[in-house]
Design an enzyme around this catalytic site. Structure first.
Site, mmCIF file in Angstrom:
data_model
loop_
_atom_site.group_PDB
_atom_site.id
_atom_site.type_symbol
_atom_site.label_atom_id
_atom_site.label_comp_id
_atom_site.label_asym_id
_atom_site.label_seq_id
_atom_site.Cartn_x
_atom_site.Cartn_y
_atom_site.Cartn_z
ATOM 1 C CG HIS A 146 52.714 49.226 47.537
ATOM 2 N ND1 HIS A 146 51.663 48.643 48.205
ATOM 3 C CD2 HIS A 146 52.205 50.303 46.904
ATOM 4 C CE1 HIS A 146 50.565 49.363 48.003
ATOM 5 N NE2 HIS A 146 50.873 50.371 47.214
ATOM 6 N NE ARG B 285 32.338 39.578 36.075
ATOM 7 C CZ ARG B 285 32.637 38.720 37.030
ATOM 8 N NH1 ARG B 285 32.702 37.449 36.765
ATOM 9 N NH2 ARG B 285 32.851 39.127 38.252
#
Length: 172
Positions: free
Chosen positions: A99, A163
């Site tokens: 959504h 990362r």
């Protein structure tokens, strides 16, 4: 293969020697789930392939891949997992936002993008992989990571957001 299967319009295809443990659930609605040979799906894992109105959804799992318990893989477009992968406990792989953040009647469309996981990828416990991510072959994703960007092949990533930590030869 005994599974709890719920579907309106869709199908599940399994090849040789697929093992699905009790409590696993497959849901298709305008979608398809395709499991290659020697795939293992553990208990309480849910695979959901429901089209988003723009076309059918696909979840594809490559040969000899193991998906441990309490995982959720949800596709409104496509989630592809390569061969010989290890998906640990409690992993979520989602190709949609479900959504918008600010709901208004004129902004009801969701954003979806396929997720692709290469061959021999190791995904640690509690990892979340979000829409549009591609994970390269032989990558390793550390426990609890949230993957929001592509992961190069032969790379260990960790953290929120995930990362690069270092280059790896792969895992054994």
């Amino acid at each position: 293969m005994t599974i709890a299967l719920q579907y309106a319009r869709g199908r599940v295809r399994g090849f040789r020697n697929v093992r699905v443990l009790p409590g696993a659930k497959f849901v298709t609605n305008y979608g398809e789930i395709a499991l290659a040979r020697d795939v293992r799906i553990s208990e309480r894992t849910i695979l959901t392939a429901t089209g988003d109105g723009r076309g059918p959804a696909l979840i594809s799992v490559g040969a000899r891949t193991i998906i441990r318990q309490d995982c959720k893989i949800d596709a409104t477009t496509a989630v592809t997992i390569g061969a010989d992968c290890q998906i640990s406990w409690g992993v979520q792989i989602l190709d949609t936002d479900y959504h918008t953040v600010d709901y208004t009647p004129s902004k009801t469309s969701t954003k979806s993008a396929p997720v692709a996981i290469g061959d021999r990828v190791w995904v640690g416990t509690g990892v979340i992989i979000l829409k549009g991510v591609t994970v390269g072959d032989f990558a390793v994703i550390g426990a609890g990571s949230v993957v929001t960007r592509d992961v190069p092949a032969h790379t260990l990533v960790a953290g929120n957001p995930a990362r690069a930590i270092r280059v790896v030869d792969g895992w054994h």
